[in-house]
Design an enzyme around this catalytic site. Sequence first.
Site, PDB file in Angstrom:
ATOM      1  CD  GLU A  87      -2.785  -1.337   2.399  1.00  0.00           C
ATOM      2  OE1 GLU A  87      -2.780  -0.432   3.238  1.00  0.00           O
ATOM      3  OE2 GLU A  87      -3.495  -2.350   2.513  1.00  0.00           O
TER       4      GLU A  87
ATOM      5  CG  ASN B 106      -0.815  -7.076  -1.188  1.00  0.00           C
ATOM      6  OD1 ASN B 106      -1.456  -7.669  -2.057  1.00  0.00           O
ATOM      7  ND2 ASN B 106      -1.276  -6.913   0.047  1.00  0.00           N
TER       8      ASN B 106
ATOM      9  CG  HIS C 145     -10.148  -5.761   0.866  1.00  0.00           C
ATOM     10  ND1 HIS C 145     -10.377  -6.864   1.664  1.00  0.00           N
ATOM     11  CD2 HIS C 145      -8.833  -5.466   1.010  1.00  0.00           C
ATOM     12  CE1 HIS C 145      -9.240  -7.208   2.262  1.00  0.00           C
ATOM     13  NE2 HIS C 145      -8.294  -6.392   1.881  1.00  0.00           N
TER      14      HIS C 145
ATOM     15  CD  GLU D  92      -4.835  -7.796   1.955  1.00  0.00           C
ATOM     16  OE1 GLU D  92      -5.712  -7.041   2.425  1.00  0.00           O
ATOM     17  OE2 GLU D  92      -3.624  -7.535   2.004  1.00  0.00           O
TER      18      GLU D  92
ATOM     19  CG  ASP E 175     -12.965  -8.911   2.126  1.00  0.00           C
ATOM     20  OD1 ASP E 175     -12.831  -8.036   1.248  1.00  0.00           O
ATOM     21  OD2 ASP E 175     -12.620  -8.742   3.313  1.00  0.00           O
TER      22      ASP E 175
END
Length: 451
Positions: free
Chosen positions: A160, A203, A239, A268, A270
């Site tokens: 990030e 990432n 996400h 990650e 979801d």
Amino acid sequence: MRAKATRGPLAVAATALLTVTALVALPQSTAHAADTLGSAAAEKGRYFGAAVAANRLGEAQYAATLNTEFNSVTPENEMKWDALEPSRGSFGFGNADRIVDHARSRGKSVRGHTLVWHSQLPGWVSGLGATDLRSAMNNHITQVMTHYRGAIHSWDVVNEAFQDGSSGARRSSPFQDKLGNGFIEEAFRTARAADPNAKLCYNDYNTDGVNAKSNAVYNLVRDFKSRGVPIDCVGFQSHFNSASPVPSDYRANLQRFADLGVDVQITELDIEGSGTTQATHYGNVVTACLAVSRCTGITVWGIPDKYSWRSSGTPLLFDDNYTKKPAYHAVLSALGGSAGGGGDPGTPGAACTAAYTTTEDWGGAYNGKVTITAGSSPINAWSVNVTMTPPQKVSTVWNGSPTWDTSGNVMTVRSSWNGTLAAGASTTFGFTVTRNGGSTAPPQLGPCTAS
Ligand code: G3I
């Protein structure tokens, strides 16, 4: 409700079906569909992982679901800087080791998350001047990667580092502000020296489609590749929710990064939501990854909804009681697996696989698509069972020849004009389902049978 597309000659009528059943006689010897996420992904040459918390490993259902379904693990918080080096030079690996040992003793790979990140960073790091910060960063990377050398499949080396929005600029952080743009390159070079066999990833989130932020990451990766700075993979956190949906250019974005010569990983995943809508989005994410040969694996960010970092959005594949949600079935199906497995477990590789996606959904009815892919040998015909949850009923089928069992819920679809497939080649068939006011569950696929 929008008008439904009628895309093929096969309006479903029992009388018409009687004529096609005799056309294709299929041996039953080649069926085998994996019945867990990890094994289905493995058959596609990928991993399917979950973020895991060390303090849940003692819970029987949590551990059982992890052990059965997933073949890769990411520590959700235990490898972050504040967990591993809470004070300068003082490392504590206990919780992270517990996860790594649990995974590796069961043959699962481990993603390392994460070495250099502005968040979950202990206060002592933020207080350092540039010279000390550089040496602390390199020491942290070296100590942690040396401790886990040989045990980690991929490391999120830097996490990030870019701002959201249209600027494409770097995010302000102690590393960026004190070390300047070069900190990312320095971190990757240090990481390569510490564990030459681990894959080194950058990432980030909100980089899942083509946008200013993903363009900035793309330019970084392109620059690294052109100058020989070590980087092996890019992680797309993924996400998603209604405000940040799966982008329509998700696959294309993954592909453009892969075309730079790096692997891409969904790190990650979801998706907030429920029922068929959530299931459809999950299936589409999996299908996008499978369409990109360098998309090497998918990690969901937790196991049951109740332990998600945003549990109120119920974004995961298992509900609070570890019951498999429609999203689970959509993922398994998109991976070519099938609940309950079946077939001959001794068959080395399936001769064909079947993967389901919902392509349109009007609430009262939806269109489904099944992609049939030949295995490593050519096939001449295929067949797959599609089970509907009553009172759902199939109203139309195209590009395949259907028959029904006596319950009317299980439809066997056989190839029609599209049975001949070269090794690895695909075809699709589709169908419209009316829900009749009932279940939102997606159809379940049985194993693909080929001859
Ligand atoms: O362990 C302490 C506990 O001792 C304390 O009592 C409690 C009180 O708040 O906090 C606990 O720590 C929490 C930790 O999760 C472990 O549960 C932190 O407060 C909480 O902030 C932390 O949240 C994590 C978050 O990263 C931190 O930024 C989430 O679990 C984790 O899922 C989330 O993961 C991030 C990825 O690393 C990077 N990408 C985004 C993703 C979601 O935010």
